[in-house]
Design a protein around this motif. Structure first.
Motif, PDB file in Angstrom:
ATOM      1  N   ARG A 218       0.837  -1.219   0.000  1.00  0.00           N
ATOM      2  CA  ARG A 218       0.000   0.000   0.000  1.00  0.00           C
ATOM      3  C   ARG A 218       0.865   1.261   0.000  1.00  0.00           C
ATOM      4  N   ALA A 219       2.028   1.191   0.605  1.00  0.00           N
ATOM      5  CA  ALA A 219       2.962   2.335   0.687  1.00  0.00           C
ATOM      6  C   ALA A 219       2.230   3.638   0.992  1.00  0.00           C
ATOM      7  N   ILE A 220       1.501   3.625   2.097  1.00  0.00           N
ATOM      8  CA  ILE A 220       0.578   4.733   2.407  1.00  0.00           C
ATOM      9  C   ILE A 220       1.296   6.079   2.577  1.00  0.00           C
ATOM     10  N   LEU A 221       2.455   6.043   3.209  1.00  0.00           N
ATOM     11  CA  LEU A 221       3.134   7.316   3.484  1.00  0.00           C
ATOM     12  C   LEU A 221       3.939   7.791   2.267  1.00  0.00           C
ATOM     13  N   SER A 222       4.741   6.883   1.719  1.00  0.00           N
ATOM     14  CA  SER A 222       5.674   7.313   0.673  1.00  0.00           C
ATOM     15  C   SER A 222       4.972   7.526  -0.671  1.00  0.00           C
ATOM     16  N   GLN A 223       4.325   6.469  -1.177  1.00  0.00           N
ATOM     17  CA  GLN A 223       3.725   6.609  -2.508  1.00  0.00           C
ATOM     18  C   GLN A 223       2.376   7.334  -2.456  1.00  0.00           C
ATOM     19  N   GLN A 224       1.496   6.892  -1.536  1.00  0.00           N
ATOM     20  CA  GLN A 224       0.154   7.488  -1.516  1.00  0.00           C
ATOM     21  C   GLN A 224       0.161   8.943  -1.056  1.00  0.00           C
ATOM     22  N   THR A 225       0.949   9.254  -0.032  1.00  0.00           N
ATOM     23  CA  THR A 225       0.900  10.622   0.514  1.00  0.00           C
ATOM     24  C   THR A 225       1.930  11.544  -0.139  1.00  0.00           C
ATOM     25  N   LEU A 226       3.184  11.090  -0.177  1.00  0.00           N
ATOM     26  CA  LEU A 226       4.222  11.991  -0.715  1.00  0.00           C
ATOM     27  C   LEU A 226       4.343  11.893  -2.231  1.00  0.00           C
ATOM     28  N   GLY A 227       3.677  10.921  -2.814  1.00  0.00           N
ATOM     29  CA  GLY A 227       3.711  10.793  -4.272  1.00  0.00           C
ATOM     30  C   GLY A 227       5.051  10.326  -4.815  1.00  0.00           C
ATOM     31  N   VAL A 228       5.816   9.571  -4.013  1.00  0.00           N
ATOM     32  CA  VAL A 228       7.105   9.060  -4.497  1.00  0.00           C
ATOM     33  C   VAL A 228       6.834   8.135  -5.690  1.00  0.00           C
ATOM     34  N   LYS A 229       7.622   8.293  -6.735  1.00  0.00           N
ATOM     35  CA  LYS A 229       7.372   7.560  -7.989  1.00  0.00           C
ATOM     36  C   LYS A 229       7.912   6.135  -7.912  1.00  0.00           C
ATOM     37  N   TYR A 230       7.286   5.263  -8.684  1.00  0.00           N
ATOM     38  CA  TYR A 230       7.663   3.847  -8.699  1.00  0.00           C
ATOM     39  C   TYR A 230       8.309   3.526 -10.039  1.00  0.00           C
ATOM     40  N   GLU A 231       9.440   2.861  -9.988  1.00  0.00           N
ATOM     41  CA  GLU A 231      10.126   2.455 -11.225  1.00  0.00           C
ATOM     42  C   GLU A 231       9.701   1.024 -11.538  1.00  0.00           C
ATOM     43  N   ASP A 232       9.022   0.844 -12.634  1.00  0.00           N
ATOM     44  CA  ASP A 232       8.434  -0.459 -12.971  1.00  0.00           C
ATOM     45  C   ASP A 232       9.449  -1.289 -13.759  1.00  0.00           C
ATOM     46  N   TRP A 233       9.726  -2.523 -13.299  1.00  0.00           N
ATOM     47  CA  TRP A 233      10.698  -3.381 -13.981  1.00  0.00           C
ATOM     48  C   TRP A 233      10.021  -4.586 -14.631  1.00  0.00           C
ATOM     49  N   SER A 234       8.719  -4.485 -14.870  1.00  0.00           N
ATOM     50  CA  SER A 234       8.020  -5.676 -15.383  1.00  0.00           C
ATOM     51  C   SER A 234       8.437  -6.019 -16.826  1.00  0.00           C
ATOM     52  N   HIS A 235       9.105  -5.088 -17.525  1.00  0.00           N
ATOM     53  CA  HIS A 235       9.601  -5.433 -18.864  1.00  0.00           C
ATOM     54  C   HIS A 235      10.790  -6.380 -18.767  1.00  0.00           C
ATOM     55  N   TRP A 236      11.424  -6.453 -17.590  1.00  0.00           N
ATOM     56  CA  TRP A 236      12.508  -7.415 -17.384  1.00  0.00           C
ATOM     57  C   TRP A 236      12.036  -8.644 -16.617  1.00  0.00           C
ATOM     58  N   LEU A 237      11.217  -8.388 -15.615  1.00  0.00           N
ATOM     59  CA  LEU A 237      10.739  -9.500 -14.784  1.00  0.00           C
ATOM     60  C   LEU A 237       9.210  -9.511 -14.889  1.00  0.00           C
ATOM     61  N   ALA A 238       8.717 -10.421 -15.718  1.00  0.00           N
ATOM     62  CA  ALA A 238       7.309 -10.368 -16.124  1.00  0.00           C
ATOM     63  C   ALA A 238       6.335 -10.830 -15.045  1.00  0.00           C
ATOM     64  N   ALA A 239       6.795 -11.594 -14.057  1.00  0.00           N
ATOM     65  CA  ALA A 239       5.864 -12.146 -13.060  1.00  0.00           C
ATOM     66  C   ALA A 239       5.137 -11.026 -12.322  1.00  0.00           C
ATOM     67  N   ASP A 240       3.838 -11.205 -12.160  1.00  0.00           N
ATOM     68  CA  ASP A 240       3.038 -10.214 -11.431  1.00  0.00           C
ATOM     69  C   ASP A 240       2.070 -10.869 -10.452  1.00  0.00           C
ATOM     70  N   SER A 241       2.177 -12.190 -10.299  1.00  0.00           N
ATOM     71  CA  SER A 241       1.206 -12.902  -9.456  1.00  0.00           C
ATOM     72  C   SER A 241       1.866 -14.075  -8.753  1.00  0.00           C
ATOM     73  N   ALA A 242       1.291 -14.416  -7.614  1.00  0.00           N
ATOM     74  CA  ALA A 242       1.713 -15.641  -6.920  1.00  0.00           C
ATOM     75  C   ALA A 242       0.482 -16.278  -6.289  1.00  0.00           C
ATOM     76  N   LEU A 243       0.482 -17.614  -6.245  1.00  0.00           N
ATOM     77  CA  LEU A 243      -0.518 -18.346  -5.471  1.00  0.00           C
ATOM     78  C   LEU A 243       0.263 -19.068  -4.387  1.00  0.00           C
ATOM     79  N   ALA A 244      -0.199 -18.965  -3.147  1.00  0.00           N
ATOM     80  CA  ALA A 244       0.539 -19.587  -2.037  1.00  0.00           C
ATOM     81  C   ALA A 244      -0.372 -20.533  -1.273  1.00  0.00           C
ATOM     82  N   VAL A 245       0.206 -21.629  -0.791  1.00  0.00           N
ATOM     83  CA  VAL A 245      -0.567 -22.598  -0.006  1.00  0.00           C
ATOM     84  C   VAL A 245       0.378 -23.342   0.934  1.00  0.00           C
TER      85      VAL A 245
END
Ligand SMILES: Cc1cc2nc3c(=O)[nH]c(=O)nc-3n(C[C@H](O)[C@H](O)[C@H](O)COP(=O)(O)OP(=O)(O)OC[C@H]3O[C@@H](n4cnc5c(N)ncnc54)[C@H](O)[C@@H]3O)c2cc1C
Length: 496
Positions: A218-245
């Motif tokens: 959620r990054a409530i303080l940094s990203q949500q409040t201060l608007g710190v930008k996120y550097e997206d690396w999904s073009h290198w590492l395509a995984a975006d999901s996990a199932l855990a059990v």
């Protein structure tokens, strides 16, 4: 911001929050007030069970008794990760925490081994690594020796929610104040934008001078409040999901994590003393949740004991991990898939870095810049190490592996691969947590065989080389007589 820091507020009580609270109170005890806010209603991400060896230093610094810690977290010993089907289907290799061979002079052991291997030696480089020998033997023991030949670095598998609870006890005992509640609003200084306080749903206000954002993705303080930008690396590492059990434990507890590549994505198996942790990591671009679910459920080896849980993520990092008076630690600072068990380590090193630069007399931009530069390199080198596993593959059974092979690489990684394949040498970046032996094992394991080796390895005659390698081979086996099956070790060591 030049005001002295008297009070630190930690937002979030997952692994990141409680690791931060415990270490900060230990280092700065009596000098600052620490308050941690967490919400049981929101809960924690609840995965993250495999670690790397520096966690021992973290625990030791806190004065943690290893036996008590293992008992309280259902922990086991981890000597390595076994990568199965990553280069081609049906083959596996171990990335151990050890190092093959020993120091033989100017150049690293791999050059001597390479010379012999190219001349027909039948032994893999892992045959000269004690961690490997114990992993395949399923054994472990603590050896009391100063001889670097017998170094056997290890880490742990543990239940991360229990680890959080364990650290909470330590932190609270040291004076950290815990407040239960949901953060509903974040207050900012109207002129400078610094965070001044958190307002909880209950109406309670928590003021502070320095804020640590451990609120997870959620990054409530940094990203949500201060608007710190996120550097997206999904073009290198395509995984975006996990199932855990979680599943029933096996009769025999392996001293390593298993990482099993499928036709798309990969699966982890982590052995604890009371159960196994399992999950599959995949990209929604290549596989549906249903397909991933099938692959996971059909490869568990024992019965599930809870429901399969989905976790979505975005690979990358926040551009400024320290911004104004907020430092983001843990999932709030970014995400790298758990292929090399690095997230808990990133938490550890972020806290240590912050404590080294702690702004007790006010925040200095020079410290902020250094903190951010070091965090960036650390994240990037781990990112590159993970890409290496995917990129250097010879699998032909899906578009996924083909696409991974064709990925345009970050420059530094491309250079590392090229140098190793040309001359068998590995070069380190400062703040890269993975040293030569790690890169070596994964490069060789994924199938890169260097064309050349260092000429210093030619200084021995052929007979001397054979004799030296034989001696190292035999020496590495000496401690095996002292090893116990992993379960016997745990039973003996953890006996009360
Ligand atoms: C699939 C998967 C597998 C992983 N495996 C590994 C592994 O093997 N090894 C490893 O090192 N790492 C692993 N990780 C990463 C690891 O789980 C995390 O680094 C670690 O758990 C730290 O999480 P966290 O504390 O940052 O976030 P969380 O556990 O999500 O904690 C967030 C905290 O913030 C609180 N919070 C959030 N919003 C609010 C609010 N509004 N008000 C009050 N409180 C709030 C929550 O209650 C919680 O206490 C894995 C991650 C994933 C997704």
């Amino acid at each position: 911001m030049q005001q002295p820091i008297k009070k630190v507020v930690i937002a979030g009580g997952g692994t990141a929050g409680w690791m931060t609270a415990a270490l900060m109170q230990k280092v700065l005890q009596g000098q600052i007030e620490i308050e941690l806010v967490e919400s049981e209603d929101i809960g924690i991400v609840g995965v993250g069970e495999a670690t790397i060896p520096p966690i021992q230093v973290f625990n030791q610094f806190l004065g943690v008794d290893e036996k008590e810690f293992l008992r309280e977290t259902n922990g086991t010993i981890k000597l390595a990760i076994q990568f199965e089907n990553w280069r081609v289907k049906g083959e596996s290799y171990l990335h151990t925490f050890g190092a093959p061979g020993t120091n033989l002079g100017f150049c690293n052991f791999q050059h001597y081994w390479l010379r012999a291997y190219k001349a027909g030696l039948q032994k893999s480089i892992w045959e000269y690594d004690l961690n490997y020998l114990c992993s395949v033997d399923g054994s472990f023991n603590k050896i009391n020796t100063q001889n670097p030949m017998f170094d056997m670095p290890y880490a742990y598998h543990f239940d991360s929610s229990l680890y959080g609870k364990y650290l909470r006890k330590i932190a609270e005992k040291g004076g950290v104040i815990r407040t239960e509640g949901i953060i509903e609003h974040v207050q900012q200084d109207p002129i400078y934008g610094n965070i001044t306080g958190l307002q909880l749903k209950s109406g309670k206000q928590i003021q502070g001078d320095l804020f640590i954002d451990c609120t997870g993705s959620r990054a409530i303080l940094s990203q949500q409040t201060l608007g710190v930008k996120y550097e997206d690396w999904s073009h290198w590492l395509a995984a975006d999901s996990a199932l855990a059990v979680q599943t029933n434990r096996f009769e025999k507890t392996l001293p390593y994590t298993r990482s099993i590549a499928h036709d798309k994505g990969w699966q982890w198996r982590i052995p604890l003393t009371n159960r196994n942790g399992n999950g599959i990591v995949f990209s929604s671009k290549y596989m549906t949740d249903e397909e991933a679910h099938d692959r996971l459920i059909n490869n568990l080896g024992s019965d599930p004991i809870n429901d399969v849980r989905k976790i979505s993520f975005r690979t990358g990092r926040t551009k400024e991990q320290w911004h104004k008076n907020v430092i983001s630690i843990g999932l709030a600072s970014g995400f790298l898939e758990p292929l090399e068990s690095t997230s808990i380590h990133l938490i550890q090193s972020a806290i240590v870095r912050l404590l080294k630069l702690f702004p007790h007399n006010g925040i200095q931009q020079s410290a902020v810049d250094l903190y951010n530069a070091e965090s960036k390199t650390e994240y990037e080198t781990i990112r590159d190490f993970i890409i290496l596993h995917y990129h250097v593959n010879e699998r032909t059974d899906s578009d996924f592996w083909q696409d991974m092979r064709n990925l345009p690489l970050p420059d530094r990684l491309a250079q590392k691969i090229q140098v190793f394949s040309d001359v068998g040498e590995i070069f380190n970046d400062q703040h890269d947590i993975f040293r030569d032996a790690s890169w070596l094992q994964v490069m060789l394991g994924q199938g890169i065989m260097p064309k050349d080796y260092h000429p210093a390895a030619n200084q021995m005659s052929e007979a001397q080389l054979t004799d030296t390698l034989d001696k190292v081979f035999a020496a590495k086996r000496q401690p095996l007589v002292k090893m116990l099956p992993h379960d016997d070790f745990l039973a003996h060591y953890l006996k009360v």
